[in-house]
Design a protein around this motif. Structure first.
Motif, mmCIF file in Angstrom:
data_model
loop_
_atom_site.group_PDB
_atom_site.id
_atom_site.type_symbol
_atom_site.label_atom_id
_atom_site.label_comp_id
_atom_site.label_asym_id
_atom_site.label_seq_id
_atom_site.Cartn_x
_atom_site.Cartn_y
_atom_site.Cartn_z
ATOM 1 N N LEU A 152 26.333 164.989 -52.254
ATOM 2 C CA LEU A 152 25.190 164.071 -52.166
ATOM 3 C C LEU A 152 24.195 164.489 -51.086
ATOM 4 N N ALA A 153 24.681 165.125 -50.040
ATOM 5 C CA ALA A 153 23.801 165.590 -48.949
ATOM 6 C C ALA A 153 24.236 166.995 -48.569
ATOM 7 N N PRO A 154 23.950 167.991 -49.433
ATOM 8 C CA PRO A 154 24.509 169.334 -49.233
ATOM 9 C C PRO A 154 24.001 170.018 -47.970
ATOM 10 N N THR A 155 24.908 170.736 -47.312
ATOM 11 C CA THR A 155 24.514 171.522 -46.137
ATOM 12 C C THR A 155 24.758 173.015 -46.380
ATOM 13 N N GLY A 156 25.360 173.336 -47.537
ATOM 14 C CA GLY A 156 25.679 174.741 -47.803
ATOM 15 C C GLY A 156 27.003 175.163 -47.214
ATOM 16 N N ARG A 157 27.715 174.212 -46.599
ATOM 17 C CA ARG A 157 29.021 174.521 -45.998
ATOM 18 C C ARG A 157 29.993 175.004 -47.075
ATOM 19 N N VAL A 158 30.763 176.013 -46.747
ATOM 20 C CA VAL A 158 31.734 176.544 -47.718
ATOM 21 C C VAL A 158 33.040 175.769 -47.584
ATOM 22 N N LEU A 159 33.476 175.163 -48.682
ATOM 23 C CA LEU A 159 34.727 174.389 -48.702
ATOM 24 C C LEU A 159 35.690 175.032 -49.687
ATOM 25 N N SER A 160 36.977 174.863 -49.454
ATOM 26 C CA SER A 160 37.967 175.356 -50.414
ATOM 27 C C SER A 160 38.132 174.294 -51.501
ATOM 28 N N VAL A 161 37.611 174.607 -52.679
ATOM 29 C CA VAL A 161 37.574 173.646 -53.786
ATOM 30 C C VAL A 161 38.354 174.233 -54.956
ATOM 31 N N CYS A 162 39.028 173.378 -55.709
ATOM 32 C CA CYS A 162 39.731 173.847 -56.909
ATOM 33 C C CYS A 162 38.680 174.031 -58.015
ATOM 34 N N SER A 163 38.111 175.239 -58.050
ATOM 35 C CA SER A 163 36.971 175.553 -58.925
ATOM 36 C C SER A 163 37.405 176.497 -60.036
ATOM 37 N N ARG A 164 36.610 176.515 -61.105
ATOM 38 C CA ARG A 164 36.899 177.384 -62.255
ATOM 39 C C ARG A 164 36.527 178.828 -61.950
#
Ligand code: APR
Length: 304
Positions: free
Chosen positions: A242-254
């Motif tokens: 909702l308020a992106p900062t570009g921070r890299v997070l470990s996400v369960c992504s495709r």
């Protein structure tokens, strides 16, 4: 002022606390939905009773009817049975996969454009299963696992180095379970490589505490699994959307070819934003790390 609408499916320990954090952080109006609709309504009312003390703007409502969740910007799925002592994440698979399909049946028709964040364990399997059922674009459906594992990794590094969590850069990728892959080689404390600050034994202990973090909470609680840190990890992901900062997070992504892995959701460094998964970051892993990541991918695949 209108807030974005975020639905949280499952008003249990994780879901309700995530709703509380999101409301208190002024990020979204919250709809808590649960098969036990009294629980959703009761917890929503209880949170609303805090508003005059805490002075937050968003509203929190509880329901058992998916109509009330219509047009959500984000749907967070925490519905499920939590892990009990002695139970592996895989034991949960059978029960929770039925729950995940029924949740999608209710939520998707009324919020087809929402971003879907899966939290129900076993996380990697549930997220892959949900992706197959929902047939949504890969940007739109992902899971929370790596943010929590990373938070536990950073906590463990902070304990052993005496540093503040804010001074630590570190990440856990891979599976959210036994196949998780803490990356001490890439971790830094105040910009200094962790490997130069601690012994191999200390670093092994940190990695082991990280992998065992969830089980340690389960053992202590005896009656359920962790919820404060999971709720906070959901709140961080929602905030980055909702308020992106570009921070890299470990996400369960495709993954579709990244890290040499194709057609699978697993936890990898990801930039989130208003459209969900904006970008997957490909770290330069060494041979051992890469082979562990591929092993984790194989293990997730074998459970699908
Ligand atoms: N639809 C909506 N809600 C459901 C459904 C369903 N089909 N099935 C179960 N629920 C609700 C339960 O009624 C309960 O309120 O999900 C909630 C789960 O809450 P808890 O039992 O407190 O579990 P919690 O600790 O919140 O964990 C939820 O997150 O971290 C994971 O492993 C954890 O999979 C588990 C999930």
């Amino acid at each position: 002022m209108g807030y974005p609408k975020v639905t949280i499916v499952g008003a249990g320990n994780v879901g309700a606390n995530a709703g509380l954090l999101l409301a208190m952080k002024e990020l979204a109006d919250i709809v808590l939905i649960d098969v036990a609709d009294g629980v959703a309504k009761g917890k929503a009312l209880d949170i609303m009773h805090m508003r005059s003390n805490e002075q937050f703007g968003p509203s929190v409502i509880g329901t058992g009817d998916y109509k009330d969740t219509a047009d959500s910007e984000i749907v967070v799925v925490t519905a499920g049975v939590p892990r009990k002592p002695g139970m592996t994440r895989e034991d949960l698979l059978k029960i929770n996969s039925g729950i995940v399909s029924s949740v999608l049946e209710g939520a998707l028709p009324v919020s087809p454009n929402a971003l879907y964040i899966f939290v129900t364990n076993p996380l990697d399997v549930m997220t892959n299963l949900a992706f197959d059922i929902a047939k949504l674009p890969k940007q739109q459906l992902f899971g929370m696992g790596g943010v929590l594992d990373t938070a536990r990794f950073i906590h463990s590094i902070a304990l052993r180095t005496g540093a503040e969590p804010s001074q630590i850069e570190a990440m856990v990728i891979g599976a959210h379970g036994e196949g998780m892959l803490p990356l001490p080689r890439l971790a830094t404390v105040n910009g200094k490589p962790l490997l130069e600050l601690l012994s191999k034994e200390q670093i092994d202990d940190i990695a082991s505490d990280t992998v065992q973090g969830g089980a340690a909470v389960v053992e202590l609680l005896q009656t359920g699994s962790a919820f404060y840190a999971p709720a906070s990890s959901i709140a961080l992901m929602v905030k980055e959307i909702l308020a992106p900062t570009g921070r890299v997070l470990s996400v369960c992504s495709r993954l579709e070819g990244e890290y040499g892995i194709d057609g699978l959701h697993m936890c990898v460094p990801t930039v989130l934003g208003r459209s969900g998964v904006e970008r997957i970051v490909e770290l330069e892993l060494d041979d051992e790390e890469l082979s562990k990541l591929i092993q984790a991918a194989e293990s997730i695949k074998s459970q699908l």
